[in-house]
Each structure stands twice: as structure tokens, then as C-alpha cells.
Enzyme design. Structure first.
Site, PDB file in Angstrom:
ATOM      1  N   HIS A  64       0.815  -1.190  -0.055  1.00 16.59           N
ATOM      2  CA  HIS A  64      -0.029  -0.277  -0.077  1.00 16.59           C
ATOM      3  C   HIS A  64       0.792   1.426   0.018  1.00 16.59           C
ATOM      4  CE1 HIS A  64       1.019   0.787   4.270  1.00 16.59           C
ATOM      5  NE2 HIS A  64       0.586  -0.664   4.592  1.00 16.59           N
TER       6      HIS A  64
HETATM    7  P1  TYD Z   1      -1.740  -2.687   7.448  1.00 14.10           P
HETATM    8  O1  TYD Z   1      -1.311  -1.301   7.438  1.00 14.10           O
HETATM    9  O2  TYD Z   1      -2.338  -3.103   6.325  1.00 14.10           O
HETATM   10  O3  TYD Z   1      -0.493  -3.520   7.687  1.00 14.10           O
HETATM   11  P2  TYD Z   1       0.818  -3.911   6.741  1.00 14.10           P
HETATM   12  O4  TYD Z   1       1.023  -2.967   5.887  1.00 14.10           O
HETATM   13  O5  TYD Z   1       1.917  -4.396   7.664  1.00 14.10           O
HETATM   14  O6  TYD Z   1       0.290  -5.308   6.041  1.00 14.10           O
HETATM   15  O7  TYD Z   1      -2.548  -2.883   8.748  1.00 14.10           O
HETATM   16  C1  TYD Z   1      -3.124  -4.250   9.135  1.00 14.10           C
HETATM   17  C2  TYD Z   1      -4.343  -4.215   9.873  1.00 14.10           C
HETATM   18  O8  TYD Z   1      -4.278  -3.434  11.175  1.00 14.10           O
HETATM   19  C3  TYD Z   1      -5.516  -3.418   9.305  1.00 14.10           C
HETATM   20  O9  TYD Z   1      -6.742  -3.902   9.196  1.00 14.10           O
HETATM   21  C4  TYD Z   1      -5.439  -1.955   9.672  1.00 14.10           C
HETATM   22  C5  TYD Z   1      -4.838  -2.388  11.247  1.00 14.10           C
HETATM   23  N1  TYD Z   1      -3.817  -1.314  11.845  1.00 14.10           N
HETATM   24  C6  TYD Z   1      -4.460  -0.412  12.975  1.00 14.10           C
HETATM   25  O10 TYD Z   1      -5.754  -0.550  13.341  1.00 14.10           O
HETATM   26  N2  TYD Z   1      -3.629   0.312  13.214  1.00 14.10           N
HETATM   27  C7  TYD Z   1      -2.635   0.708  12.671  1.00 14.10           C
HETATM   28  O11 TYD Z   1      -1.735   1.654  13.393  1.00 14.10           O
HETATM   29  C8  TYD Z   1      -2.230  -0.040  11.791  1.00 14.10           C
HETATM   30  C9  TYD Z   1      -0.751   0.141  11.231  1.00 14.10           C
HETATM   31  C10 TYD Z   1      -2.746  -1.039  11.291  1.00 14.10           C
END
Ligand code: TYD
Length: 148
Positions: A64
């Protein structure tokens, strides 16, 4: 200029603004200490800290881009790779030191992989969690970068 970028404060949208930054390290026979101060060692005020751990072998994270978020990514333990992509250039960074951080400006697509067993990825962020700040679709991200 791409109107999507006008609202962003500071550097945005180019890998040229990103890169590894050395952090202070104070070592003595008792061990090492590293500290990170907002607006001092990172170019933003720190509003949030999160970390990835228990990452199974072969897993990929990220996939992302953020519209306005600035981040510093640190390998607190073990190692992993971060691939940054601004739609024009791609660069793979190998993170394996807890006294260096990868600064990622807004509007950069990122993917994390190659996690070693037991690794911990800590991220300092300039804002609280906001799903509206994400581009989760690469084509939409490229369109916002005016590259689609
Ligand atoms: P995401 O940012 O997509 O993780 P990665 O890039 O490591 O794969 O986040 C994964 C899940 O966690 C998504 O459902 C959103 C949640 N999340 C939060 O609730 N708070 C946060 O600060 C972060 C970074 C993620």
C-alpha cells in the site's frame, strides 16, 4: 503539478526523498542505547508507534501507499527487506540494524518481505491510524501519481 500532491506537507511522492538514516547509538560495556526524537532524528512529530512481529517465513506485508503519512521503519531485531516504489523507480532496502531507520515520505508504495525468524519491525508514524490515508490499490496509487 499533480493536484493530489498539493495538500501534502513537505517532501512527497519520490524515492529521492526516502532513505536510510543513521540513528544515535551510545555503546558501553553494558550494551547499546539508541534514541529517536520527533522532528530531530525524524523529519516529523511522532504520533504513533506500531510493530510487526511473529511474522511467518515467506510472509509479505505492506502492499500500500499512504497519502500524507511520514514513517520511519526500523529493524529492532532480525532483518527484513522494504521495497519502495514511487511509480517511476523501485529500490529494495535491507534493514538489519536497530540504529538505522528507513524514512518513507508520503505517496510511496511499499512492500515488506524476506523477514528473518523472530524479526521485529517497528514503525514510527506522523499520524494516528486512518484508513482513509491508504491507497491499497496499485492502479489507483499510480493514477494519483499521474502515472497510470
Ligand atoms: P496494514 O497497515 O495493512 O498492515 P501491513 O502494511 O503491515 O500489512 O494494517 C493491517 C491491519 O491492522 C489493518 O486492518 C489495519 C490495522 N491497523 C490498525 O488498526 N492500526 C494501525 O496503526 C495499523 C498500522 C494497522
Amino acid at each position: 503539478m499533480n493536484p493530489n500532491l498539493q495538500a501534502h506537507a513537505g517532501p512527497s511522492g519520490s524515492i529521492d526523498f526516502c532513505g536510510l538514516r543513521d540513528l544515535p547509538k551510545i555503546s558501553d560495556p553494558r550494551g547499546s542505547l539508541t534514541f529517536i526524537e520527533g522532528k530531530q532524528h525524524v523529519p516529523f512529530a511522532i504520533q504513533r508507534v506500531y510493530y510487526l512481529y511473529d511474522v511467518p517465513g515467506g510472509a509479505e506485508r505492506g502492499g500500500h501507499a499512504h497519502k500524507a503519512l511520514h514513517q520511519l521503519i526500523v529493524a529492532m531485531s532480525g532483518s527484513f527487506d522494504v521495497v519502495l516504489d514511487d511509480g517511476r523507480l523501485k529500490h529494495r532496502f535491507h534493514l538489519n540494524r536497530s540504529h538505522a531507520g528507513l524514512y518513507v515520505c508520503p505517496m510511496i508504495w511499499r512492500e515488506l518481505d524476506n523477514f528473518s525468524s523472530g524479526s521485529v519491525c517497528m514503525v514510527l508514524a506522523s499520524n494516528r491510524y486512518d484508513e482513509d490515508d491508504y491507497f491499497r490499490d496499485y492502479g489507483t496509487y499510480l493514477a494519483a501519481q499521474a502515472l497510470a
